[in-house]
Design an enzyme around this catalytic site. Structure first.
Site, PDB file in Angstrom:
ATOM      1  N   LYS A   1     -43.451  55.079  44.025  1.00 18.77           N
ATOM      2  CA  LYS A   1     -42.158  55.101  43.327  1.00 18.77           C
ATOM      3  C   LYS A   1     -41.969  53.750  42.672  1.00 18.77           C
ATOM      4  O   LYS A   1     -42.521  52.744  43.143  1.00 18.77           O
ATOM      5  CB  LYS A   1     -41.019  55.364  44.326  1.00 18.77           C
ATOM      6  CG  LYS A   1     -39.732  55.860  43.701  1.00 18.77           C
ATOM      7  CD  LYS A   1     -39.715  57.356  43.495  1.00 18.77           C
ATOM      8  CE  LYS A   1     -38.512  57.788  42.688  1.00 18.77           C
ATOM      9  NZ  LYS A   1     -38.375  59.248  42.667  1.00 18.77           N
TER      10      LYS A   1
ATOM     11  N   ASP B   1     -37.053  59.686  36.836  1.00 24.25           N
ATOM     12  CA  ASP B   1     -36.098  59.801  37.947  1.00 24.25           C
ATOM     13  C   ASP B   1     -34.754  59.411  37.333  1.00 24.25           C
ATOM     14  O   ASP B   1     -34.595  59.488  36.098  1.00 24.25           O
ATOM     15  CB  ASP B   1     -36.508  58.878  39.114  1.00 24.25           C
ATOM     16  CG  ASP B   1     -35.700  59.127  40.397  1.00 24.25           C
ATOM     17  OD1 ASP B   1     -35.986  60.094  41.109  1.00 24.25           O
ATOM     18  OD2 ASP B   1     -34.751  58.363  40.687  1.00 24.25           O
TER      19      ASP B   1
HETATM   20  P1  NDP Z   1     -30.303  61.651  35.981  1.00 30.11           P
HETATM   21  O1  NDP Z   1     -30.302  60.214  35.612  1.00 30.11           O
HETATM   22  O2  NDP Z   1     -30.698  62.659  34.971  1.00 30.11           O
HETATM   23  O3  NDP Z   1     -28.870  62.080  36.553  1.00 30.11           O
HETATM   24  C1  NDP Z   1     -28.306  61.422  37.632  1.00 30.11           C
HETATM   25  C2  NDP Z   1     -26.894  61.943  37.813  1.00 30.11           C
HETATM   26  O4  NDP Z   1     -26.389  61.452  39.041  1.00 30.11           O
HETATM   27  C3  NDP Z   1     -25.954  61.469  36.734  1.00 30.11           C
HETATM   28  O5  NDP Z   1     -24.947  62.406  36.550  1.00 30.11           O
HETATM   29  C4  NDP Z   1     -25.417  60.179  37.334  1.00 30.11           C
HETATM   30  O6  NDP Z   1     -24.156  59.786  36.826  1.00 30.11           O
HETATM   31  C5  NDP Z   1     -25.282  60.569  38.787  1.00 30.11           C
HETATM   32  N1  NDP Z   1     -25.416  59.367  39.610  1.00 30.11           N
HETATM   33  C6  NDP Z   1     -26.488  58.554  39.710  1.00 30.11           C
HETATM   34  N2  NDP Z   1     -26.241  57.534  40.532  1.00 30.11           N
HETATM   35  C7  NDP Z   1     -24.981  57.719  40.951  1.00 30.11           C
HETATM   36  C8  NDP Z   1     -24.143  57.007  41.834  1.00 30.11           C
HETATM   37  N3  NDP Z   1     -24.572  55.878  42.434  1.00 30.11           N
HETATM   38  N4  NDP Z   1     -22.903  57.499  42.063  1.00 30.11           N
HETATM   39  C9  NDP Z   1     -22.469  58.642  41.458  1.00 30.11           C
HETATM   40  N5  NDP Z   1     -23.233  59.359  40.597  1.00 30.11           N
HETATM   41  C10 NDP Z   1     -24.454  58.898  40.372  1.00 30.11           C
HETATM   42  O7  NDP Z   1     -31.242  61.730  37.282  1.00 30.11           O
HETATM   43  P2  NDP Z   1     -31.940  63.005  37.929  1.00 30.11           P
HETATM   44  O8  NDP Z   1     -31.106  64.212  37.730  1.00 30.11           O
HETATM   45  O9  NDP Z   1     -33.350  62.998  37.499  1.00 30.11           O
HETATM   46  O10 NDP Z   1     -31.943  62.586  39.476  1.00 30.11           O
HETATM   47  C11 NDP Z   1     -30.882  62.939  40.379  1.00 30.11           C
HETATM   48  C12 NDP Z   1     -31.414  62.892  41.803  1.00 30.11           C
HETATM   49  O11 NDP Z   1     -32.515  63.803  41.942  1.00 30.11           O
HETATM   50  C13 NDP Z   1     -31.955  61.531  42.265  1.00 30.11           C
HETATM   51  O12 NDP Z   1     -31.694  61.373  43.644  1.00 30.11           O
HETATM   52  C14 NDP Z   1     -33.457  61.675  42.053  1.00 30.11           C
HETATM   53  O13 NDP Z   1     -34.197  60.798  42.875  1.00 30.11           O
HETATM   54  C15 NDP Z   1     -33.640  63.124  42.474  1.00 30.11           C
HETATM   55  N6  NDP Z   1     -34.862  63.751  41.991  1.00 30.11           N
HETATM   56  C16 NDP Z   1     -35.138  63.848  40.654  1.00 30.11           C
HETATM   57  C17 NDP Z   1     -36.292  64.454  40.244  1.00 30.11           C
HETATM   58  C18 NDP Z   1     -36.586  64.686  38.799  1.00 30.11           C
HETATM   59  O14 NDP Z   1     -37.548  65.417  38.514  1.00 30.11           O
HETATM   60  N7  NDP Z   1     -35.830  64.149  37.868  1.00 30.11           N
HETATM   61  C19 NDP Z   1     -37.299  64.952  41.202  1.00 30.11           C
HETATM   62  C20 NDP Z   1     -36.869  64.895  42.582  1.00 30.11           C
HETATM   63  C21 NDP Z   1     -35.706  64.283  42.941  1.00 30.11           C
HETATM   64  P3  NDP Z   1     -24.054  58.503  35.849  1.00 30.11           P
HETATM   65  O15 NDP Z   1     -24.568  58.979  34.548  1.00 30.11           O
HETATM   66  O16 NDP Z   1     -22.622  58.138  35.845  1.00 30.11           O
HETATM   67  O17 NDP Z   1     -24.929  57.418  36.463  1.00 30.11           O
END
Ligand code: NDP
Length: 464
Positions: A137, A177
């Protein structure tokens, strides 16, 4: 005594507690890493009783120590011509079963402990997919929010200028991510290709017309719903008409909502770091398309949803609250899909009080240890992240296979493989939980199922 037995293996005391204490002492102030290690080690108690060879080969001490940690300076110019400096990381955690594989996260909260927890989780998750991928990662404390495309590009180019010397299609294959989507992968790939003069599958999540796989953007969300559907089947239930809470509004959330709609469920929430949207009418395909445009094209904030859909309510983030309001809305299922530790004990209590029967983790480690225990004690259908969200990396594995073979599969073919992989992961977790005497506990099932293959490969490969 086997060839791997060190001379002074302790036989008394609680071995697991000793390993955990050492991890905490060696990695101070990395609370998320401690949490992830504790959850896995707790499950492994059941394994060590049957397999003393893991203890004598010190597999736990080795599996909790990254093979390599890279940390580097990332300088770049902003649009005003001023110098900015961020910190870049790559944790190459374990390569026993394949090249390091795992995403890059760009978010101001990124630090060594968060990336080590994510890399550690990734090792077991990748093993569960059945594909040959080790765990890694990386990322940066760079915040893409509010930056111009040119600033994001300059940052990505500087980041890759250092990272490129450590990665490669047979060594380490990063993906996206939080904060790293198609735009960022494009800039990173472009700079890798320019510096190395190679067009290879060094990153996954690439654009569809330059080596990307169909269904990769959808895979984590779709996979999570496929996994949840398998959990429901064990109780002879379906998604039909079920109210679902989905947090976040990024990649994972959007495709979780899309697949929930395919299965006849009714998703009713979104969130981002500014607050929560509750839409009592339910999110339909037209609203989903609007959110995708808002988030992926306009890069706006989720509160704008209420300007368009008047019956929806926006609850701004309030740090003084002792709970997150999204988990206090009455629903049948919860899909935490934003970030780590977004469901704490109070939130778990609210979900249970409101009759929530299923929690499937789209995000990585979205529940605290306390919250997880509450769901398991309540016999909630609980899909832990390393199993439930493994569809993303599984489809990255399929992208690597297509790149190596220089061909691309159809949307239906990739989706079908993803669906089968998620069914297989559920089966592994379900059966492993039973085999080790904790039926229905998919946390144990996932941790043990993921661990065994990696641990056995480490035994086979000697002390490296
Ligand atoms: P994105 O950046 O596309 O979306 C993240 C979302 O979560 C946004 O809406 C963001 O809001 C919100 N968010 C992030 N950090 C915070 C925080 N500290 N507090 C509140 N809201 C938060 O990321 P992904 O959808 O790709 O990832 C989301 C989760 O899924 C993560 O935990 C990631 O590790 C996990 N994941 C992702 C994979 C992938 O293929 N993309 C695979 C496996 C797991 P804002 O825009 O305001 O930051």
């Amino acid at each position: 005594m086997s060839v791997m037995t060190p001379p002074n293996v302790k036989n008394s005391g609680d071995y697991i507690e000793d390993v955990l204490a050492t991890v905490k002492a060696k990695n101070p102030a990395e609370s998320e890493f401690h949490q992830a290690v504790q959850e896995v080690l707790d499950s492994l108690r059941l394994v060590l009783q049957k397999h003393p060879e893991y203890r004598s080969a010190r597999i736990l001490e080795r599996i909790t120590e990254p093979e390599r940690v890279l940390m580097f300076r990332v300088p770049w110019f902003d649009d005003r011509g001023e110098v900015q400096v961020n910190r870049g990381f790559r944790i190459e955690m374990n390569s026993a079963i394949g090249p390091y594989k795992g995403g890059l996260r760009f978010h101001p909260s990124v630090n060594l402990g968060i990336l080590k927890f994510l890399a550690f989780e990734q090792v077991f998750k990748n093993s569960l997919t059945t594909l040959p991928m080790g765990g890694g990662k990386g990322g940066s404390d760079f915040d893409p929010k509010g930056k111009s495309d040119n600033e994001v590009m300059r940052f990505c180019q500087s980041f890759m200028t250092e990272l490129q010397r450590h990665i490669g299609p047979d060594t380490d294959v990063p993906a996206g991510d939080i904060g790293v989507g198609g735009r960022e992968i494009g800039f990173l790939f472009g700079q890798y290709k320019r510096l190395r003069n190679e067009f290879t599958g060094v990153l996954t999540g690439k654009g569809l017309n330059w080596g990307g796989s169909l269904i990769r953007p959808e895979a984590t969300g779709y996979g999570c719903v496929y996994f949840a559907n398998e959990m429901l089947k064990t109780r002879k239930e379906t998604f039909d008409g079920k109210l679902c809470l989905v947090s976040g509004s990024g990649n994972v959330s959007q495709y979780t909502v899309e697949k929930l709609l395919d299965f006849g469920a009714k998703p009713i929430t979104w969130s981002d770091s500014d607050g929560v949207i509750f839409d009592p009418d339910g999110i339909d395909r037209e609203k989903l398309a609007w959110v995708m445009e808002l988030k992926n094209v306009r890069r706006g904030r989720i509160r704008e949803y209420t300007d368009k859909y008047k019956k929806a309510v926006f609850m701004p983030t309030d740090v003084k609250l002792d709970h997150n309001p999204i988990w206090n809305i009455k629903a049948d299922c919860a899909f935490p899909s934003a970030t780590q530790n977004e469901i704490k004990a109070k939130d778990a209590a609210n979900l249970l009080k409101n009759g929530c029967k299923l929690v499937a983790e789209g995000a990585n480690m979205p529940c605290t240890l306390e919250a997880t225990k509450m769901f398991l004690d309540a016999k909630t259908l609980y899909g832990p992240a390393k199993a439930a969200n493994a569809g993303g990396v599984a489809t990255s594995g399929l992208e690597m296979a297509q790149n190596s073979a220089r061909l691309s599969w159809t949307r239906e073919e990739v989706d079908d493989r993803l669906h089968k992989i998620m069914i297989a992961i559920h089966k592994t977790c379900f059966e492993t939980a039973e085999k080790y005497g904790t039926p229905g506990n998919l946390v144990n099932g996932a941790n043990i199922g993921g661990f065994m293959k990696v641990a056995n490969a480490m035994l086979d490969q000697g002390l490296v």
